[in-house]
Design a protein around this motif. Structure first.
Motif, short mmCIF file in Angstrom:
data_model
loop_
_atom_site.label_atom_id
_atom_site.label_comp_id
_atom_site.label_asym_id
_atom_site.label_seq_id
_atom_site.Cartn_x
_atom_site.Cartn_y
_atom_site.Cartn_z
N TRP A 181 -6.21 4.67 -8.11
CA TRP A 181 -5.46 5.71 -7.41
C TRP A 181 -6.37 6.88 -7.01
O TRP A 181 -6.17 7.50 -5.97
CB TRP A 181 -4.26 6.18 -8.24
N GLN A 182 -7.37 7.14 -7.83
CA GLN A 182 -8.37 8.16 -7.46
C GLN A 182 -9.09 7.73 -6.18
O GLN A 182 -9.29 8.53 -5.27
CB GLN A 182 -9.38 8.34 -8.59
N ILE A 237 -7.95 5.73 -3.86
CA ILE A 237 -7.00 5.81 -2.73
C ILE A 237 -6.87 7.25 -2.25
O ILE A 237 -6.86 7.53 -1.05
CB ILE A 237 -5.63 5.22 -3.14
N GLU A 238 -6.80 8.17 -3.20
CA GLU A 238 -6.74 9.59 -2.83
C GLU A 238 -8.00 10.01 -2.08
O GLU A 238 -7.94 10.74 -1.09
CB GLU A 238 -6.55 10.43 -4.10
N GLU A 250 1.11 -2.06 -5.08
CA GLU A 250 1.82 -0.89 -4.59
C GLU A 250 1.21 -0.27 -3.34
O GLU A 250 1.45 0.90 -3.02
CB GLU A 250 1.97 0.17 -5.69
N ILE A 251 0.41 -1.04 -2.62
CA ILE A 251 -0.22 -0.58 -1.38
C ILE A 251 0.37 -1.36 -0.20
O ILE A 251 0.51 -2.58 -0.26
CB ILE A 251 -1.76 -0.82 -1.43
N LYS A 308 1.31 4.19 -0.20
CA LYS A 308 1.83 3.60 -1.42
C LYS A 308 3.27 3.16 -1.18
O LYS A 308 4.05 3.90 -0.57
CB LYS A 308 1.75 4.62 -2.57
#
Length: 135
Positions: free
Chosen positions: A10-11, A13-14, A84-85, A131
């Motif tokens: 998630w880091q 993706i951010e 979740e993408i 997401k």
């Protein structure tokens, strides 16, 4: 996904969505190197698109085109969504950008720079990773 999604993912993706493409590459590469399939291929596809956008930001048309194509091919297996993408959405955005880059050619790579300031170019925006709710 066969295992829990790591926080580092998630880091990454951010970082991708903040246009920190080099940092995203580093974050996802660390996960990719340790992962087994099918996660390994998934991480690699996203990081290839991130590196493609990094190359585009540096006016490297060839690097952007090659890595966009490789990332799209690698991620096509994971449609419509994975971990979740919204993979299908990312691929659609990336394919439109790839097509526009191929049509423009290396001489026109500078015309894509406004994308990095959030400005549309020919109806295009930089790809973003969305997401989706857990199913």
């Amino acid at each position: 996904m066969t295992e829990e999604i790591p926080l580092e993912f998630w880091q990454g993706i951010e970082q991708f969505n903040s246009q920190e493409f080099y940092a995203c590459h580093d974050t996802l590469e660390a996960l990719w190197m340790e992962a087994g399939e099918p996660e390994k291929r998934f991480y690699q596809g996203i990081l290839q698109i991130a590196v493609a956008l990094y190359h585009l930001g540096n006016h490297n048309w060839r690097g952007a085109v090659i890595l966009l194509g490789e990332g799209i091919n690698r991620l096509s297996y994971y449609q419509p969504s994975y971990a979740e993408i919204a993979v299908e959405d990312l691929l659609g955005q990336s394919a439109k950008l790839l097509s526009a880059l191929q049509q423009a050619g290396p001489e026109e790579v500078a015309k894509f720079q406004p994308l990095f300031a959030g400005t549309e170019v020919g109806g295009l925006q930089l790809p973003r990773i969305i997401k989706v709710p857990k199913s």
